[in-house]
Structure formats: structure tokens, C-alpha cells
Enzyme design. Structure first.
Site, mmCIF file in Angstrom:
data_model
loop_
_atom_site.group_PDB
_atom_site.id
_atom_site.type_symbol
_atom_site.label_atom_id
_atom_site.label_comp_id
_atom_site.label_asym_id
_atom_site.label_seq_id
_atom_site.Cartn_x
_atom_site.Cartn_y
_atom_site.Cartn_z
ATOM 1 C CB THR A 83 -1.006 -0.024 1.180
ATOM 2 O OG1 THR A 83 -1.841 1.132 1.083
ATOM 3 C CG2 THR A 83 -0.342 -0.088 2.543
ATOM 4 C CD GLU A 84 -0.670 3.774 -3.476
ATOM 5 O OE1 GLU A 84 -0.715 2.540 -3.286
ATOM 6 O OE2 GLU A 84 -1.480 4.381 -4.211
#
Lengths: 238, 215, 238, 215
Positions: free
Chosen positions: D45-46
């Protein structure tokens, strides 16, 4: 997923002529078991990328590779703690590329992070300018350095879990987290290998996706003895 | 008092409460022993730590705690450990209040040489070039002359520079000089040393104010 | 050494027209108590530097400042979660400078780390090129962005010790460690303030030298309730 | 099967064991539900995490664990948490094996537009531009046509680009197309859809091989 190997097996990945990043700062946080093992092989013509050279206390960590003449080039910020390295350099037997310490670090970070290079004020007005492009931003000049990557990174951490997550301790992290991002093959030497899930996500200094091979190093107790002896010998511990 | 102690003691007068300092090895580092009572400074070791303390005793060294000379250290309450990218972000980003470094030569434009003597001595710059450019205040501490009596305080450095025009203050065994736009302002002389003597052993042009203090 | 202040006192440091970096990602890791307090002041014409805009669940964190029209400009990568912001932008009431998320982050890191700018491959071949210098390194083009700094950074961490060391938890760190390096005045909102020495040196995410003011935020229990309500309201928790 | 599920299921066939993936919201994210048995992927998840799991239940959400949509998530054994500088170092540095993102338009040169419709819709690019440039493999997942039946698979994108010449594979509700140096190679059609129908609703020129599979 990374694989767990013996130090001997892992070190076989290193071939003559390759570029090898080595973590640690004058021995602290250095993958000394891998370096000891590498010094017993016939591998040579290495380009070593290490932020400084060996611990001044002597025949330790990187120093063995230098005295064995396994190194053809160093990219570093400091050689002053290894007289033999300086002598080999002055005699033309080894090439040294000096980068200021912050520049050395950022170049590798840029390599690992997909940036095109770095723009640093460090070295402006010195011979560091030689052969470097100057880029002016908001009226101020900066030196442009390209990113730096390597074939192999030899990393040292305190613990690894089986997913390759690395946990560092104290001041032993230094160059390790950065070099772990910038090599084709990353080998991590650790004091202890634990089950996946045992390292708190907040204590992961290098995510497991960067690590290819994990090896068990000397371990906490033996390392304590090694450094105690090293530092006592050089008069630093009384 | 030995020259070394004189210099170290004088360096410490530059420190004030809360300052973040990076001290080079040798005399600069020794200045930590002379910090005035009530003054608390924060020491950085550029290999990746803030708030470190004295050398541990035999049997108590932690192999994961070494300073930027590779020597064992202790960390004090409030310490932090971080990687070199963060450490040099702190340095280059102007978050260090002052650095004190030794030098081979320094000149009246504030340039300094301390990383190599071509063909002879190649220590490398280590973190010095970043510190010289990044620290808010740069203090050079060294002997005024070399072993042969030649001035190390020059009109223009002859050795390869570490940084250009960055030095704020020069502290030697003979004098304290401030780098100004107009040149070196003589602020203090060592006990028993005359202004004339300092002029004689200094190649750089000195600006002599009406009153010169004693170190 | 940082000082401990009340949220009300700390927020008084923020003046109309200033640039303010705000930590957090759609509310997670955001200094919500300071933002709630700032929304009750007359301060306006702010340039907000936040990696994304507000949590889609509504009138929360940054959203209050937007709906109060306290913001004249945003530097961000994403506005899509705040309809009012997009409407104000399309109506010309607020200016938005869009930076790709990685570019936004690196520009601030460069600001805090004394680098001259960043060279990124992101945005090459798009309208991001407009008005930007292109620098070619080893034959590949990169966009040059200048560093980004601000007057004030509002940071959120889990705990602070009295020396200002900040400990982060989980995914709440996001933009906080980076913005803490790049502002003239750094105010940290934390769940808990502890004595110096209580935070392990290995768990310090932002060294205390970066922090000027520490404030006590809502705390763990209250935050849990706030987010539970937020996420339940938007149908994400069942 | 709904179009969404068809696309999500087809995306999942692109995943192999050990891959590091970043999945965009909506359909790409739904592909995680169709990962074949025995295939373990690592999800990023960035906003700063690797190895995350499903949405927590009411009462069990941690306010410090949210994904890049601001929704509550859980972290699985082997997870790591890091700041955005590290997260985008991972992305831009080529350490993500594949990203799957939605798009407004994609074209036969592998360019893609998914961040704004000038004057109308301004979501911003978020992390998409970095992912498109940095991920080793870029898969675009979307409906083949817009609400009015216009092709979203074009000769040349008309909207502002997110990245130029980066797309490897396009998966729509009607077809799977590979971006090659010579143009779009039609690999598969959806069940019940003919090659002629795909040609008719595709503005881009399609290369039709001798055999075309079924999604």
C-alpha cells in the site's frame, strides 16, 4: 521469498570482477563473517563500495580483502584508517574514487529509489567539481552525481525473519539500509534468524522484498568477544 | 597548559546551551571535556547517532555502538540511531549548529583544506566536506604553524580544498581569528603571545582591532 | 530543547499567509487535534502542503480548513477525496499545484536534507514537463524539481519524549518523518508525552533536534473512537 | 459473471508466486480475491506498508492502520511499515513487480491517462504516475468503452497523460490486449464476444493473431 544459506554457499555468489557494496562503518555493522569467508576465496578484481575503509585496529573486516589484493577499485569517502590501502593507491595498484560521505550515501539511495541522480552543494569550489556537471537551481550551483548501483550488496542486520525483513540495532545500521536497495543481489548476514511475524512491523529497517539470501553470522555473543578483543587491542577499552 | 588543552578549552567557549554539535577527532572532540557547567549540548556522530556519551569500560562495550572513528561509545537517554541518509540529511540540511574540525591549511577567504596532500597523504574527506558546507557555523581548530614553523593560516590555501569560503572562526595554539568579508580579524592571542608574534607567524593578512583579547 | 504547549497555544504560531506542511494520509497519522483547533481560528490564506487531501468520509482533518475557506493554495498529489476542494479549484477560489506523490515526498526530503533538488523519471512525457527543466543523465531524461520547504510543519506521532524524539506507529508515519525535516517551526502532536530516555533509540523516527513544540493530542482511546465512528459512518467497518 | 468480476478474475491470472504487487482501487483491488491457490503475493500500500490483509471488523480497527484510500486495514505476519520516501523509493526504484491500475484512456503506444479531465474532473495523480513509471510490469484494467459506448482503447490518448509508453497489458470487460512495438496484439476475447465485435468497439488498430483465446 529469500532463501537461507550457509555463509560459504552465499559467498559463492560473488564472482571476480563484480561490484560489491559492503555495509558497516569501520567494522560496526559490517558483515564480518561473509568478509572473513570471502577473504579465503580466490575471488579478485572486486570493486568495493564501502562508505569508509577498515577499522583502524587492523586486520579486520575489509582490511583482509585489501591485504589479499582482492580489490581493484574502491568507491568510498575515506581511506585513512587503512595504510595498506593508501599505499596500494599511491603505488597505482588500486583505484580509489573519493566521494564525500553524504554524496556516497545519496548516490546509492538514488540508485535504489529510481532517481536520476543527486544535486549536492558539497564539493562546490573544490576538485570534486572535476568532470561533474554543475546544475544551478534558484541561483545556487550544485554538483550532479549519477546514481550508484552494484551487482551485490553484503548487508549486516541484527535479526532477519524468514520473509527477509531486517531489524537493525544501535549504530550498526549506518550504510546497510541504503545499500540493501541498490544491488541486483542482496545477501543479509544476521545475528539471528527468526520466524516470520516475530519482527514488529515498526522495527523493520529493510523490508523483506529487498533481500535475496539470508545467512547466520557470528551471533551476538561471539561478536561481543570479537569487538571486545579488537577494541582492547587498540587501547580503546580499558 | 598544553597547546592542545588551550585550544580545546577555547573551543568550548563557543558552545551554548542546546547547541547541536559535530566535533572532529582529536582536539575538537577534547573540547567536550571543557563545556561550561549548565551548558548542555547535543553531540552528533555522523555514522548515525545523536546524544552519545563517554567510552564504555572494558566488558561493557556494545559491538553495535561505535563512533565515526570506529571506537566504542555509549548512548545517553534521549539518544537516537539512524542511517547515513538521515545523518547526512541532518548535516547537509543545516540542522547542525556548529562543527569543529581540524585542518591542514585555512585561508583568509574562509577556505579550508583537510583531506589530502597529493601523492603523500590520502585520508579522504569522510564526512568533512558535507559538514563544512552544511553546518550553520564552522570552526577550524589546529596548530598555527606546521612542524617546520610554516604558517597554516594563509592568504590562499595551496592544498586541494575541502570547501570554499565556509569557515567562521579559526582557533589555534597562538590566536583566535574571525573570518570576515574583509579578511581575518584577530580577536584573541594565546597567553604570553604578542600580537606582533602572531603577525609574524601568519601568512594571511590580519586585521588588528584596537583591543585584542587573551585566549 | 522543544517546549511542551497546549494545542491552543501551539496553533497560535500559525499566521495567515504562511505555508504549512501537514502530516498524515487521508486522516491516518494526521494531527487532527491541531487541525480541529486551527479550523476554529481566523487564520486564512494558508498554503497547505499535504500529500493527499482529506479522508473521503467527510468533514474531518483537512476538510474543515477547506470548507472554512482558510486555504488559498494546496501543494498535493491528490484532491479527488474532497469534492469541495475540487469545486473551489475549478471555480478559481483555490490554487492547486499537483505533484506526483513520490515527487512531492522527494522535494520535501531534498528541502530538509540540503539537496539542490530532485531528478525524477516520473512525469516525463506528460504535462508535468511544463515549465520544468529536463536533465539528461546517462542518456535518460529526468525532470528537475526544486526542493520544497515551509514555514511550519504540523506532525503527528505516537509518542514524544521531552527531548522531542518522536516514535511512530504502524502506517501513521507516512509523510510525517519527511515534513519534520523541512520547516522553520515543527510542532508535533502526540498521543502521549514521556520522559526522556523512555523511547528506545531504535524506535526514534524523528530525532528530537527537529522538533520545536510538542502538544498532547486526543490520545489513543479517543482516537480509536473517532476513527471507528468515521469508518463506520462511511460503511467501511461493519 | 458481472463484467467487474470477469476483469478481476482475469487480472489474477497474471499473478505468480512471490510477486510484489500494487493494486489500484476498485477492480484491480478485487483481483486479490481471485488469486490462485498456492500463489502467495506481497501487497504494497503506497502510503507506507507491505504485506497487508483484509478489512478489520467493527471494534477492531486501528486508527494507525489505513490503506491508500484511507480505509482501515490489517497487517499480516511479515508486514513492514515505512515512510513515504521509502515507499516511493520502492515504487520508482523498480522493486514492485507489477501494478494494476484503472484508466480513463489507454492507447496503442502504451500511454495512459487516468488523472484528470481538464475543467471537469481533477482527482490528481496520487501515486499513479510513479507506479506507472516504476513498476516492472504495468497492467491497465478498465471497461472497454465509456458510458456512451465510445472506445477507451485509442490510437492516441486525448486526455492529459499519466505516463507515456509504459503499459504492458490491457484487460477490459471485452478483451485482453498486449502492447507490442507494432501495436496492440489481441490475446483474448471475453466469453460470448467475437473478435469482430472487439474490433468494432476499439479505436486503436488491433493486431489479430491466428488464434485468439477466451478470457
Amino acid at each position: 521469498m529469500p532463501v537461507v544459506k550457509s555463509v560459504e554457499e552465499a559467498v559463492k555468489e560473488i564472482k571476480s570482477g563484480q561490484s560489491v557494496m559492503v555495509g558497516g562503518f569501520l567494522g560496526v555493522g559490517a558483515p564480518i563473517k561473509m568478509l572473513d569467508t570471502l577473504a579465503e576465496t580466490e575471488v579478485k578484481n572486486l570493486t568495493l563500495i564501502s562508505v569508509v575503509s577498515s577499522n583502524p585496529a587492523g586486520n579486520f573486516d575489509l582490511a583482509k580483502l585489501i591485504s589479499n589484493r582482492q580489490v581493484k577499485k574502491m568507491i568510498t569517502s575515506h581511506t585513512g584508517t587503512n595504510r595498506e590501502l593508501v599505499q596500494q593507491y599511491l603505488a597505482g595498484a588500486v583505484d580509489v574514487e573519493y566521494n564525500p560521505m553524504g554524496t556516497w550515501t545519496e548516490r546509492i539511495r538514488a540508485g535504489g529509489a529510481g532517481l536520476g541522480g543527486i544535486l549536492t552543494p558539497t564539493g562546490i569550489g573544490t576538485e570534486m567539481e572535476k568532470g561533474r556537471e554543475k546544475v544551478v537551481v534558484d541561483g545556487k550551483p550544485f554538483l550532479l552525481y549519477p546514481p550508484l548501483k552494484a551487482n551485490i550488496a553484503l548487508v549486516k542486520a541484527h535479526r532477519a525473519d524468514k520473509a527477509g525483513n531486517l531489524e537493525y540495532r544501535g549504530l550498526a545500521l549506518n550504510s546497510n539500509p541504503v545499500i540493501a536497495t541498490a544491488a541486483d543481489l542482496v545477501i543479509a548476514e544476521v545475528d539471528e534468524i527468526v520466524e516470520t511475524g516475530e519482527i514488529d512491523m515498526n522495527r523493520v529497517g529493510t523490508p523483506g522484498i529487498f533481500v535475496d539470501i539470508i545467512v547466520k553470522g557470528y551471533g551476538d555473543e561471539e561478536r561481543k568477544e570479537i569487538f571486545e578483543e579488537l577494541w582492547t587491542k587498540s587501547g580503546l577499552l580499558r | 597548559m598544553a597547546d592542545k588543552d588551550l585550544i580545546a578549552k577555547r573551543i568550548a567557549k563557543e558552545f551554548s546551551d542546546g547547541m547541536i554539535l559535530n566535533l572532529g577527532f582529536g582536539i575538537p572532540n577534547a573540547a567536550a571535556n571543557y563545556i561550561p557547567k549548565g551548558v548542555k549540548v547535543i553531540l552528533q556522530t555522523e555514522n548515525g547517532g545523536l546524544v552519545f556519551g563517554p567510552t564504555p569500560k572494558k566488558g561493557e562495550a556494545d559491538p553495535d555502538l561505535g563512533n565515526s572513528a570506529g571506537s566504542p561509545i555509549t548512548m545517553l537517554p534521549g539518544a537516537s540511531a539512524f542511517d547515513l541518509a538521515t545523518s547526512f540529511g541532518i548535516i547537509r540540511g543545516g540542522h547542525v549548529d556548529a562543527t569543529v574540525l581540524g585542518a591542514l591549511e585555512v585561508d583568509e577567504t574562509g577556505s579550508v583544506a583537510n583531506w589530502k596532500v597529493p601523492g603523500k597523504m590520502m585520508p579522504g574527506m569522510g564526512g568533512a566536506m558535507d559538514l563544512l558546507v552544511g553546518a550553520k557555523r564552522v570552526i577550524i581548530a589546529m596548530n598555527h604553524t606546521d612542524k617546520d614553523g610554516n604558517s597554516k593560516v594563509l592568504k590562499k590555501c595551496t592544498l586541494p580544498l575541502s570547501a570554499s569560503g565556509v569557515v567562521d572562526l579559526i582557533i589555534t595554539d597562538k590566536a583566535v581569528m574571525e573570518v570576515t568579508d574583509k579578511g581575518l580579524l584577530l580577536k584573541e592571542v594565546a597567553p604570553g603571545v604578542t600580537v606582533d608574534e602572531v603577525k609574524r607567524i601568519t601568512e594571511a593578512t590580519l586585521i588588528i582591532p584596537e583591543t585584542v583579547g587573551t585566549m
